[in-house]
Structures are given as C-alpha cells and as structure tokens.
Design a protein around this motif. Structure first.
Motif, PDB file in Angstrom:
ATOM      1  N   SER A   1     -10.066  -2.174  -0.793  1.00 22.49           N
ATOM      2  CA  SER A   1     -11.403  -2.307  -1.388  1.00 22.49           C
ATOM      3  C   SER A   1     -12.243  -3.263  -0.545  1.00 22.49           C
ATOM      4  O   SER A   1     -13.208  -2.882   0.101  1.00 22.49           O
TER       5      SER A   1
ATOM      6  N   TYR B   1      -0.453  -5.085  -7.776  1.00 23.57           N
ATOM      7  CA  TYR B   1      -0.985  -4.097  -6.835  1.00 23.57           C
ATOM      8  C   TYR B   1      -1.008  -2.699  -7.458  1.00 23.57           C
ATOM      9  O   TYR B   1      -1.983  -1.947  -7.299  1.00 23.57           O
ATOM     10  N   ASP B   2       0.048  -2.355  -8.185  1.00 24.43           N
ATOM     11  CA  ASP B   2       0.144  -1.013  -8.762  1.00 24.43           C
ATOM     12  C   ASP B   2      -0.905  -0.761  -9.833  1.00 24.43           C
ATOM     13  O   ASP B   2      -1.205   0.397 -10.143  1.00 24.43           O
TER      14      ASP B   2
ATOM     15  N   LYS C   1       0.812  -1.222   0.000  1.00 26.57           N
ATOM     16  CA  LYS C   1       0.000   0.000   0.000  1.00 26.57           C
ATOM     17  C   LYS C   1       0.840   1.263   0.000  1.00 26.57           C
ATOM     18  O   LYS C   1       1.961   1.307   0.523  1.00 26.57           O
ATOM     19  N   ASN C   2       0.266   2.288  -0.594  1.00 28.54           N
ATOM     20  CA  ASN C   2       0.810   3.638  -0.550  1.00 28.54           C
ATOM     21  C   ASN C   2       0.049   4.430   0.516  1.00 28.54           C
ATOM     22  O   ASN C   2      -0.980   3.981   1.032  1.00 28.54           O
TER      23      ASN C   2
ATOM     24  N   ARG D   1      -2.074   6.870   0.795  1.00 28.73           N
ATOM     25  CA  ARG D   1      -3.500   7.219   0.748  1.00 28.73           C
ATOM     26  C   ARG D   1      -4.394   6.078   0.278  1.00 28.73           C
ATOM     27  O   ARG D   1      -5.604   6.259   0.103  1.00 28.73           O
ATOM     28  N   ASP D   2      -3.846   4.920   0.062  1.00 29.62           N
ATOM     29  CA  ASP D   2      -4.644   3.789  -0.431  1.00 29.62           C
ATOM     30  C   ASP D   2      -5.635   3.322   0.630  1.00 29.62           C
ATOM     31  O   ASP D   2      -5.323   3.285   1.819  1.00 29.62           O
ATOM     32  N   GLN D   3      -6.819   2.954   0.154  1.00 32.54           N
ATOM     33  CA  GLN D   3      -7.838   2.368   1.017  1.00 32.54           C
ATOM     34  C   GLN D   3      -8.222   1.005   0.451  1.00 32.54           C
ATOM     35  O   GLN D   3      -8.550   0.890  -0.722  1.00 32.54           O
TER      36      GLN D   3
ATOM     37  N   TYR E   1      -4.645  -0.815  -7.514  1.00 32.69           N
ATOM     38  CA  TYR E   1      -4.909   0.373  -6.704  1.00 32.69           C
ATOM     39  C   TYR E   1      -4.394   1.652  -7.364  1.00 32.69           C
ATOM     40  O   TYR E   1      -4.115   2.637  -6.697  1.00 32.69           O
ATOM     41  N   TRP E   2      -4.314   1.621  -8.674  1.00 35.96           N
ATOM     42  CA  TRP E   2      -3.877   2.776  -9.454  1.00 35.96           C
ATOM     43  C   TRP E   2      -5.026   3.779  -9.538  1.00 35.96           C
ATOM     44  O   TRP E   2      -6.135   3.431  -9.964  1.00 35.96           O
ATOM     45  N   PRO E   3      -4.824   5.036  -9.140  1.00 43.61           N
ATOM     46  CA  PRO E   3      -5.919   6.017  -9.172  1.00 43.61           C
ATOM     47  C   PRO E   3      -6.598   6.153 -10.532  1.00 43.61           C
ATOM     48  O   PRO E   3      -7.816   6.354 -10.594  1.00 43.61           O
TER      49      PRO E   3
END
Length: 429
Positions: free
Chosen positions: A349, A405-406, A342-343, A345-347, A409-411
């Motif tokens: 899912s 993952y990238d 995780k980065n 600001r990741d939430q 959870y990529w914006p």
C-alpha cells in the motif's frame, strides 16, 4: 468507561417490524464508537418472505460489506436465502473465494450489496437476531493474557470463548460448534477481536449487547482504581506556547517526508486520553505490541511510529532529527514486514505510518485525505481505550506479525476499503 442503553421504547414501537427495526438497532449500536468502530461490526435478522412463486422462504437480512452501523439504512443490508446457506455448516473447509461466490448465489436480490465477511457466523447461529460488535471493554478482556479467566469471573458459565481465527468460514463454524456445546451460552468472546450476542427480539439482542459491555466495564473500572494507568506518567506535556511552536515545526517535516511517497493529509490530536498515553511509562512497549483489534489495523497499520523523545531534557531540534530518522526507519521496517509476509499477488500500500506518537505533544495522524487521517486517529484512540482496559486487569497481547499481515492485505478487507472513509463507509468484520 460507561456505555449507556439508548433504546427508546416509544420510538421503537413506532417503527415498522422487520428491516426498519434492524436498521434502528444497528444505528444505535453504531452511535457509540466505544461499542462499534467506524465501519466495524455487523448485525442480522432472520425472517420469512414470499418468493416469486408466492411461497414462504426463510431469509436473513445481514449488514452489507462496506457500510457503517451508525449511518446505514435499509439499502445497506442484504437478504439471503437461509435454506441454501445452512447446509454449509456440515462442510469441513471453504475458501474465502468459494464463500464469496456461494453467498452471491444466495442473494434474494442481485442489486443488494455484497454481504458481510461475517455472514456465515450470523447464518449458522440459530438465533433470530445476532449482533457482532467491537466494544472497548470487551476487547480489553479479549486482549488480556488472562482474559478467559477474567471472563469467568464476570460471566460465569454464560459465555463461550473462541481463540483468534481470521473471520470467514472457519471462525463461523467454530463459533457455531462451541455455542452448540453450551446450552447456557448467552454471548461469545472472540480472542483479540470482539463480542457476539443475540436475542429473540431486536430489543432483547440490543439490551444483551449493552448489558454484557456494562458488566465488563464495571469489573474493569473497579480494577482500574487500584493501578496507575499505563504505569503512570514518565513525561509532562509541554506548556501551550511550547507545544504550539513544536507542532508548527514538526508538521511540515512529516508532510514533506510523506509526500515523497504519495500525497498525505495530516491531523493532530492532543486530547487528554492521547496525552495520558504518550506521556506514560508503558507507551513505548504497548504501542509496539501490535493492534488492539483486527478492525483497527487496516486504517492504522500494524504499529504506530513512537518518537522516543524526552520533552523535558531534549530540544526541539533533537525532536526533528528523531522524527526524520524515525520516518526513514519506519519505511524500511514496513518494507521488510511486507517482503517477509507477502503473497504472490500482493501489492504494497505505502510505507508511511498512519499514527505518530510524540511524548509531551500528542498524536499526528496521516491519510490520503482529511477523513482517512481522522479515521486513523479515531481508531487509535479506541486502541488506547482497549489497552487501558487490558492493562487494568492483566497484560496486553495482540495479533502477531503474520496474523496482522493476513488481515491488512486480505482481499476481502481491501475490497471494503474501496468504499472509502470519505464516503461515510469503511471496512466491516
């Protein structure tokens, strides 16, 4: 595997030149899910138009983010000023945030949708019509450990191979540079990803895309004759009565455990392709190797839950125990996967699997509603098709954990998810 050329010359000749022709081509590509996943792929066309001062300007129409090739219309495309975009190819780096902000300033009409993540790929290539798709046969080659060597056997010196890079500025520039080095290039093969093809006319771009897919299919189909699919059968499918009884027992258990986290809807699939896979010797290893395409995993998660149950030697009661245990372990493992990658600001899912594979029975899919559950199933069947292709010619290899993952959870991908599969829209690349 057999992809058909669906171009109808009489129909195409009646279509007005320009955007309507691009819509027709896009819809044809999207009509075959073995060519373009639901919501996946993108198309473009370069042309000219008058600006507000009456001057001719070069523009590019490109698929808008969140639309589906098979169902989109003219309103789902975005027009961008090419003269503003082309100089970007001289830059060394560009973040996703910079790219999105810059492209928003290049839009001819601010009411158009945000342009595709792959906009720069289309803009940098010097071809009038460009198509990027995710054909099962092509991805089967691009996910093979020996894929580049296989591509040489099929396409000779007509192709460019690019290593896996997440879509965006860097990948777009890499493709432009590699195509520029090879004047004989007719297509791009993107490792673990897909196909790019082009043409001077809309018809030619479509024809070349289909031609390259058919060439790949012919090669794979010939190799497949010499091998047992997925290493042959390990298990037999339960008879109809036993299978129906098992389904009636397991679905309530899965639903109950899923609803503890958030409401889930379930769908079930026992089609021939699914059963061939789940009953095979290689299903366990292959299913846990990772996604067959970045385009899949937003809706399928990185891995399915495989229930290691023997339908011939173990009871239905043992199956229920393994399902409960498997779901609990999946939740723990997914949480660990998220925490590790995780980065700031990741939430997360949710931690519930989208795909559950059960030998002797079939595949259960989950989602927030019926449409999203069915979409996860459709995309995993595409993954099965890809793995069938790959294992006919080599060994399957996928995105690693960090790469997966990238994307998940990529914006830019999460933005497209906001459209929702139930609205006939989904992610694109």
């Amino acid at each position: 595997m057999k992809t058909e050329d669906k171009w109808d010359k009489s129909k195409a000749n009646r279509i007005e030149k320009g955007l309507a022709e691009l819509v027709y081509r896009s819809n044809l590509l999207g009509s075959d899910r073995g060519v373009a996943n639901w919501g996946g792929g993108n198309t473009s066309m370069k042309t000219t138009m008058k600006d507000n001062q009456g001057q001719d300007i070069e523009i590019m129409w490109v698929k808008g983010s969140g639309s589906d090739l098979g169902t989109m219309n003219g309103e789902n495309f975005t027009a961008l000023r090419l003269n503003d975009i082309k100089p970007l190819v001289n830059r060394e780096e560009m973040s996703d945030e910079e790219m999105v902000a810059f492209l928003s300033q290049c839009m001819v009409d601010s009411n158009h949708p945000r342009s595709s993540i792959e906009t720069l790929l289309h803009a940098f290539l010097p071809f009038i019509h460009v198509d990027h798709t995710h054909p099962d046969a092509i991805i089967g080659i691009c996910c093979a450990d020996n894929g580049k060597e296989i591509a040489k056997e099929i396409f000779g010196n007509r192709f460019v191979w690019v290593p896996y890079v997440r879509p965006g500025f860097r990948l777009s520039k890499l493709i432009y540079e590699e195509v520029s080095k090879n004047p004989k290039a007719e297509l791009v093969l993107m490792e673990k990803h897909g196909l790019v093809a082009w043409g001077e006319t809309s018809e030619r771009s479509y024809e070349k895309t289909i031609q390259f897919i058919q060439e790949a299919e012919a090669y794979i189909n010939e190799k497949r004759k010499k091998k047992d699919l997925f290493g042959g059968n390990k298990y037999k499918t339960l008879n109809l009565k036993e299978k129906e009884a098992a389904i009636q027992e397991i679905l309530p258990v899965i639903s109950e455990m899923g609803n503890k986290e958030k409401k889930v809807t379930l769908t079930f699939d026992d089609s021939v392709d699914v059963l061939t896979f789940v009953n095979s010797n290689e299903a366990l290893v292959l299913s846990q190797s990772g996604p067959a395409c970045p385009d899949h995993l937003i809706h399928t998660k990185r891995l399915p839950l495989y229930i290691n149950w023997n339908p011939q030697n173990e009871t239905g009661k043992e199956l229920l125990v393994k399902i409960r245990k498997g779901l609990d372990e999946y939740k723990e493992e997914y949480q660990a996967y998220f925490n590790k990658n995780k980065n700031e600001r990741d939430q997360i899912s949710d931690t519930f699997p989208r795909v559950i594979l059960i030998p002797g029975i079939g595949m259960v899919n989950t989602g927030k509603n019926d449409s999203s559950a069915r979409l996860s199933g459709d995309l995993y069947k595409r993954a099965i098709s890809v793995m069938a292709a790959t294992t006919s010619i080599g060994y399957f290899f996928s995105l690693n954990e960090k790469e997966s993952y990238d994307v998940e959870y990529w914006p830019l991908e999460l933005y497209k998810l906001s459209f929702g599969a139930n609205k006939k829209k989904s992610l694109d690349e």
